[in-house]
Motif scaffolding. Structure first.
Motif, PDB file in Angstrom:
ATOM      1  N   SER A 296      -7.925  -5.065 -12.267  1.00  0.00           N
ATOM      2  CA  SER A 296      -6.971  -4.826 -13.396  1.00  0.00           C
ATOM      3  C   SER A 296      -6.628  -3.679 -13.512  1.00  0.00           C
ATOM      4  N   GLY A 297      -5.488  -3.331 -13.956  1.00  0.00           N
ATOM      5  CA  GLY A 297      -4.768  -1.826 -14.164  1.00  0.00           C
ATOM      6  C   GLY A 297      -3.323  -1.939 -14.417  1.00  0.00           C
ATOM      7  N   ARG A 298      -3.025  -0.719 -14.647  1.00  0.00           N
ATOM      8  CA  ARG A 298      -1.417  -0.470 -14.816  1.00  0.00           C
ATOM      9  C   ARG A 298      -0.606  -0.287 -13.697  1.00  0.00           C
ATOM     10  N   VAL A 299       0.463  -0.997 -13.556  1.00  0.00           N
ATOM     11  CA  VAL A 299       1.384  -0.770 -12.654  1.00  0.00           C
ATOM     12  C   VAL A 299       2.032   0.536 -12.433  1.00  0.00           C
ATOM     13  N   LEU A 300       1.971   1.388 -11.236  1.00  0.00           N
ATOM     14  CA  LEU A 300       2.654   2.589 -11.311  1.00  0.00           C
ATOM     15  C   LEU A 300       4.039   2.533 -10.572  1.00  0.00           C
ATOM     16  N   ARG A 301       4.063   1.600  -9.356  1.00  0.00           N
ATOM     17  CA  ARG A 301       5.211   1.322  -8.838  1.00  0.00           C
ATOM     18  C   ARG A 301       4.965   0.217  -7.814  1.00  0.00           C
ATOM     19  N   THR A 302       6.096  -0.241  -7.214  1.00  0.00           N
ATOM     20  CA  THR A 302       6.003  -1.567  -6.369  1.00  0.00           C
ATOM     21  C   THR A 302       7.052  -1.443  -5.336  1.00  0.00           C
ATOM     22  N   LEU A 303       6.721  -1.722  -4.156  1.00  0.00           N
ATOM     23  CA  LEU A 303       7.937  -2.026  -3.013  1.00  0.00           C
ATOM     24  C   LEU A 303       9.151  -3.159  -3.552  1.00  0.00           C
ATOM     25  N   PRO A 304      10.208  -2.835  -3.292  1.00  0.00           N
ATOM     26  CA  PRO A 304      11.339  -3.990  -3.699  1.00  0.00           C
ATOM     27  C   PRO A 304      11.021  -5.200  -2.834  1.00  0.00           C
ATOM     28  N   ALA A 305      11.687  -6.445  -3.231  1.00  0.00           N
ATOM     29  CA  ALA A 305      11.696  -7.469  -2.680  1.00  0.00           C
ATOM     30  C   ALA A 305      12.686  -7.245  -1.322  1.00  0.00           C
ATOM     31  N   GLY A 306      12.182  -7.923  -0.333  1.00  0.00           N
ATOM     32  CA  GLY A 306      12.978  -7.686   0.898  1.00  0.00           C
ATOM     33  C   GLY A 306      12.659  -6.706   2.022  1.00  0.00           C
ATOM     34  N   THR A 307      11.569  -5.930   1.404  1.00  0.00           N
ATOM     35  CA  THR A 307      10.777  -4.838   2.339  1.00  0.00           C
ATOM     36  C   THR A 307       9.890  -5.617   3.381  1.00  0.00           C
ATOM     37  N   ARG A 308       9.990  -5.209   4.606  1.00  0.00           N
ATOM     38  CA  ARG A 308       9.130  -5.545   5.706  1.00  0.00           C
ATOM     39  C   ARG A 308       8.103  -4.702   5.875  1.00  0.00           C
ATOM     40  N   VAL A 309       6.829  -5.163   5.678  1.00  0.00           N
ATOM     41  CA  VAL A 309       5.669  -4.491   5.839  1.00  0.00           C
ATOM     42  C   VAL A 309       4.558  -4.825   6.798  1.00  0.00           C
ATOM     43  N   GLN A 310       3.638  -3.949   7.133  1.00  0.00           N
ATOM     44  CA  GLN A 310       2.671  -4.382   8.225  1.00  0.00           C
ATOM     45  C   GLN A 310       1.496  -4.906   7.567  1.00  0.00           C
ATOM     46  N   ALA A 311       0.403  -5.225   8.223  1.00  0.00           N
ATOM     47  CA  ALA A 311      -0.861  -5.697   7.544  1.00  0.00           C
ATOM     48  C   ALA A 311      -1.536  -4.461   6.997  1.00  0.00           C
ATOM     49  N   GLY A 312      -2.139  -4.656   5.765  1.00  0.00           N
ATOM     50  CA  GLY A 312      -2.721  -3.716   5.232  1.00  0.00           C
ATOM     51  C   GLY A 312      -1.741  -2.573   4.501  1.00  0.00           C
ATOM     52  N   GLU A 313      -0.405  -2.700   4.774  1.00  0.00           N
ATOM     53  CA  GLU A 313       0.403  -1.733   3.849  1.00  0.00           C
ATOM     54  C   GLU A 313       0.246  -2.156   2.467  1.00  0.00           C
ATOM     55  N   GLY A 314       0.476  -0.935   1.616  1.00  0.00           N
ATOM     56  CA  GLY A 314       0.452  -1.302   0.165  1.00  0.00           C
ATOM     57  C   GLY A 314       1.709  -1.782  -0.300  1.00  0.00           C
ATOM     58  N   VAL A 315       2.003  -2.673  -1.297  1.00  0.00           N
ATOM     59  CA  VAL A 315       2.960  -3.128  -1.948  1.00  0.00           C
ATOM     60  C   VAL A 315       2.999  -2.915  -3.413  1.00  0.00           C
ATOM     61  N   VAL A 316       1.877  -3.155  -4.190  1.00  0.00           N
ATOM     62  CA  VAL A 316       1.835  -2.948  -5.523  1.00  0.00           C
ATOM     63  C   VAL A 316       0.884  -1.765  -5.584  1.00  0.00           C
ATOM     64  N   TYR A 317       1.204  -0.661  -6.504  1.00  0.00           N
ATOM     65  CA  TYR A 317       0.276   0.388  -6.760  1.00  0.00           C
ATOM     66  C   TYR A 317      -0.310   0.325  -8.096  1.00  0.00           C
ATOM     67  N   LEU A 318      -1.549   0.548  -8.445  1.00  0.00           N
ATOM     68  CA  LEU A 318      -1.873   0.536  -9.717  1.00  0.00           C
ATOM     69  C   LEU A 318      -2.423   2.205 -10.159  1.00  0.00           C
ATOM     70  N   ASP A 319      -2.484   2.317 -11.511  1.00  0.00           N
ATOM     71  CA  ASP A 319      -2.975   3.868 -11.645  1.00  0.00           C
ATOM     72  C   ASP A 319      -4.297   4.134 -11.334  1.00  0.00           C
ATOM     73  N   PRO A 320      -4.599   4.949 -10.370  1.00  0.00           N
ATOM     74  CA  PRO A 320      -5.928   5.058  -9.938  1.00  0.00           C
ATOM     75  C   PRO A 320      -7.055   5.871 -10.572  1.00  0.00           C
ATOM     76  N   ALA A 321      -6.368   6.395 -11.868  1.00  0.00           N
ATOM     77  CA  ALA A 321      -7.322   7.286 -12.686  1.00  0.00           C
ATOM     78  C   ALA A 321      -8.373   6.440 -13.195  1.00  0.00           C
ATOM     79  N   PRO A 322      -8.482   5.357 -13.978  1.00  0.00           N
ATOM     80  CA  PRO A 322      -9.567   4.603 -14.443  1.00  0.00           C
ATOM     81  C   PRO A 322     -10.565   4.173 -13.511  1.00  0.00           C
ATOM     82  N   PHE A 323     -10.065   3.945 -12.183  1.00  0.00           N
ATOM     83  CA  PHE A 323     -11.041   3.486 -11.206  1.00  0.00           C
ATOM     84  C   PHE A 323     -11.790   4.743 -10.765  1.00  0.00           C
ATOM     85  N   GLN A 324     -11.203   5.830 -10.622  1.00  0.00           N
ATOM     86  CA  GLN A 324     -11.748   7.078 -10.287  1.00  0.00           C
ATOM     87  C   GLN A 324     -12.721   7.370 -11.328  1.00  0.00           C
ATOM     88  N   GLU A 325     -12.744   7.356 -12.528  1.00  0.00           N
ATOM     89  CA  GLU A 325     -13.343   7.793 -13.723  1.00  0.00           C
ATOM     90  C   GLU A 325     -14.642   6.884 -13.553  1.00  0.00           C
TER      91      GLU A 325
END
Length: 396
Positions: free
Chosen positions: A71-100
């Motif tokens: 669970s977390g707050r969304v920082l950024r996402t890749l737009p629809a139509g983007t081609r990605v490889q296996a393991g590549e990030g698509v939705v990025y959450l705020d890492p600060a709460p997880f680091q704390e």
């Protein structure tokens, strides 16, 4: 009167004999029968096929709704139509709460390890102390027991008051209790119960650290396989919970066509059956990948095809040909039915000859029959009124 009648009769006979005779018309010979002009086709052996058309649906070979692992707050996402490889990030959450959370878990682990280490260091000293306490308690117990037994003897002899014996008994019971407490403390130390409890606390702290590390990795929702981001379900600034869908990923370059056919049609399909997929005026060949053994609730069998070229997800038309019969192929309109018998007219020695045939199959203006020879000349179309034995002339 009689001589005059005889004279008139003789005169009439004489005139009849002298009159010229009319010429007899000559007999005309019968005119010959004219030959009927016909066209022919040559019977050739071959396979009669039928083209089948059906609706198909093109779907991605892999299509997945990827959920957030934390669970977390969304920082950024890749737009629809983007081609990605296996393991590549698509939705990025705020890492600060997880680091704390990870730092707090590591601190808890250090504290639990310190408590365990302190307990281990105290164990050796405590063992010697507890043994000494046990020995002292045992000596006090023996002394109190001896005084109590002596008091009983003095009481019997009348040299000790009963109240004094009660006091000696109380001292004996207290010494016995002290001995049991010392023995239990030493036994608990030897069993290591307190130490085991601290070890369990350390294991729990390590588990929290691993969970925090995993959550930190889950702050980026990654593609499980190479493909195209078809749809993103979250936006920047929104909060996403664990297990909520984040995006949809599909292998749009590897599509499968699904067709639903009646069981009798599906059973005739083999891996060698050529298929053709048509979509938006584009045609692509396909091959049979698999088919279900039993029909579903719709009483139809699911047939899965693999296109040999790229198409788009969505509806399409599939075409394929099935074998109906193998025999001599002739136009279906050259067949005649007379008195329940199927026949054709062949040209033999300048005449039309009836030839019985067996109809195997008929499709699209063609028929497959048995009973002819290879290359036989079959009249087509058949003139109206043509009969067996009529002279014919083939028009090339």
């Amino acid at each position: 009167m009689r001589p005059m009648a005889s004279l008139a009769l003789s005169l009439i006979l004489l005139l009849s004999a002298c009159a010229p005779k009319e010429a007899k018309a000559p007999e005309t010979p019968p005119s010959p029968t004219l030959a009927t002009e016909v066209r022919t086709v040559r019977a050739q052996s071959g396979i009669l096929e039928r083209e089948v058309r059906a609706s198909a649906t093109l779907q991605a070979e892999k299509d997945s709704l990827v959920a957030a692992g934390a669970s977390g707050r969304v920082l950024r996402t890749l737009p629809a139509g983007t081609r990605v490889q296996a393991g590549e990030g698509v939705v990025y959450l705020d890492p600060a709460p997880f680091q704390e959370a990870l730092e707090a878990a590591r601190l808890n682990l250090k504290q639990a390890e310190a408590n365990l280490e302190r307990a281990r260091n105290q164990l050796a000293g405590n063992r010697a102390t507890l043994k000494a306490q046990l020995q002292a308690a045992e000596a006090q117990l023996q002394a109190a027991k001896k005084r109590y037994e002596e008091g009983q003897a003095l009481l019997s002899a009348g040299a000790l008051a009963p109240l004094d014996l009660k006091a000696l008994e109380a001292q004996y019971r207290q010494a016995e209790s002290n001995y049991q407490n010392a023995l239990e403390a030493l036994s608990r130390l030897e069993r290591g119960e307190d130490l085991r409890l601290l070890e369990l606390q350390v294991e729990a702290a390590r588990l929290q650290v691993r969970q925090a590390e995993r959550n930190l990795k889950e702050n980026t929702v990654r593609a499980p396989f190479a493909g195209e981001v078809v749809e993103v379900f979250v936006r920047e600034g929104e909060f996403v919970g664990t297990g909520n869908r984040a995006f949809r990923l599909a292998t749009t370059d590897r599509l499968l066509a699904k067709v639903y056919l009646p069981p009798d049609q599906a059973s005739a399909l083999t891996p060698e059956t050529p298929f053709l997929l048509r979509q938006n005026e584009r045609e692509v060949r396909a091959r049979l990948l698999r088919k279900t053994d039993l029909p579903g609730q719709t009483r139809l069998v699911e047939v899965v095809l693999k296109p040999e070229d790229t198409l788009l997800p969505g509806p399409a038309e599939v075409r394929y040909r099935v074998k109906l019969a193998e025999g001599f192929l002739i136009p279906a309109t050259s067949l005649q039915v007379q008195e329940g018998e199927t026949l054709v007219y062949q040209v033999k020695e300048g005449k039309a000859r009836k030839t019985p045939v067996r109809l195997l199959a008929q499709e699209g203006g063609q028929a497959a029959v048995e009973g002819l020879d290879e290359g036989a000349e079959v009249i087509h179309p058949v003139p109206v009124g043509l009969k067996d034995g009529d002279p014919v002339e083939v028009v090339r």
